[in-house]
Scaffold this active site. Structure first.
Site: not given
Ligand code: ADP
Length: 159
Positions: A17, A41, A90, A129
Site C-alpha cells: 500500500h 467485515k 498485483r 493484508s
Molecule cells: P480492499 O479490501 O478494498 O481491496 P485493500 O486494503 O486490501 O482494500 O487494498 C486496497 C488497494 O490496494 C487495492 O487496490 C489493492 O489491490 C491494493 N493493494 C493491496 N496490496 C497491494 C500490494 N502488495 N501492492 C500493490 N497494491 C496493493
C-alpha cells in the site's frame, strides 16, 4: 489541482500500500488515502486506528491526506469533488474484480469517476493484508511486510 482518492480497507496497511501511495503522491497535487468503514467485515484495527497508522506511515509525504468514509465510493468522490480513484493491481487475480468495480463506478457516476491502476512493485507483489494477518496469527515474521513501527502493534492484536 489534480486530486485523487486511494480507497481501501488497509487492515492492516502494508508496504505494498505504501509503495502505491508514494508513487501516486508524485502524480497528483493531492492524494487522499481513505479507509473504507465496511460494516460487513470484522476488522483487526478499528477505522480510527487505521487512520492513525496511515497518518504515521505517510508523515513524510506533504501532499497526502488521510480520511475515512462509508457508503458508496462515488458518493464520497462527489462530496470531495474528486474524479480519479487509484487502485493497485498485483496479479491477474485482482484484475477481474477491480475491472468490475471500476466499470460500475464509472457507470454509476455517469462517467465522472475514473479509476487509474498502478501495478505493484515486484517486491510487494505477493503481499496482502490477509497474508500479513495469517502470518501474525502464528507469530511469524512480518517485518518485511509492514512499516517497522507497525510490527509490534499487529503482534499485540494476536497476543
Ligand atoms: P480492499 O479490501 O478494498 O481491496 P485493500 O486494503 O486490501 O482494500 O487494498 C486496497 C488497494 O490496494 C487495492 O487496490 C489493492 O489491490 C491494493 N493493494 C493491496 N496490496 C497491494 C500490494 N502488495 N501492492 C500493490 N497494491 C496493493
Amino acid at each position: 489541482m489534480k486530486h485523487a482518492i486511494y480507497p481501501g480497507s488497509f487492515d492492516p496497511m502494508t508496504l505494498g500500500h505504501l509503495d502505491v501511495i508514494e508513487r501516486a503522491a508524485q502524480m497528483f497535487d493531492t492524494l487522499t488515502v481513505s479507509v473504507l468503514n465496511n460494516m460487513a467485515k470484522s476488522p483487526l484495527f478499528s477505522v480510527e486506528e487505521r487512520v492513525k497508522i496511515l497518518e504515521e506511515a505517510t508523515s513524510h509525504l506533504q501532499n497526502v491526506k488521510i480520511d475515512s468514509f462509508s457508503g458508496l465510493l462515488i458518493d464520497y468522490c462527489a462530496e470531495k469533488d474528486v474524479h480519479i480513484v487509484i487502485r493497485g493491481l498485483r496479479a491477474i487475480t485482482d484484475f477481474e474484480y477491480e475491472l468490475q468495480i471500476a466499470q460500475t463506478n464509472r457507470k454509476l457516476s455517469k462517467g465522472s469517476v475514473d479509476t487509474i491502476f498502478l501495478t505493484t512493485s515486484l517486491e510487494y507483489a505477493y503481499l496482502s493484508s490477509s497474508s500479513v494477518k495469517e502470518i501474525a496469527s502464528f507469530h511469524g515474521d512480518i517485518s518485511q511486510c509492514v512499516p517497522e513501527f507497525l510490527v509490534d502493534r499487529i503482534h499485540e492484536k494476536f497476543a
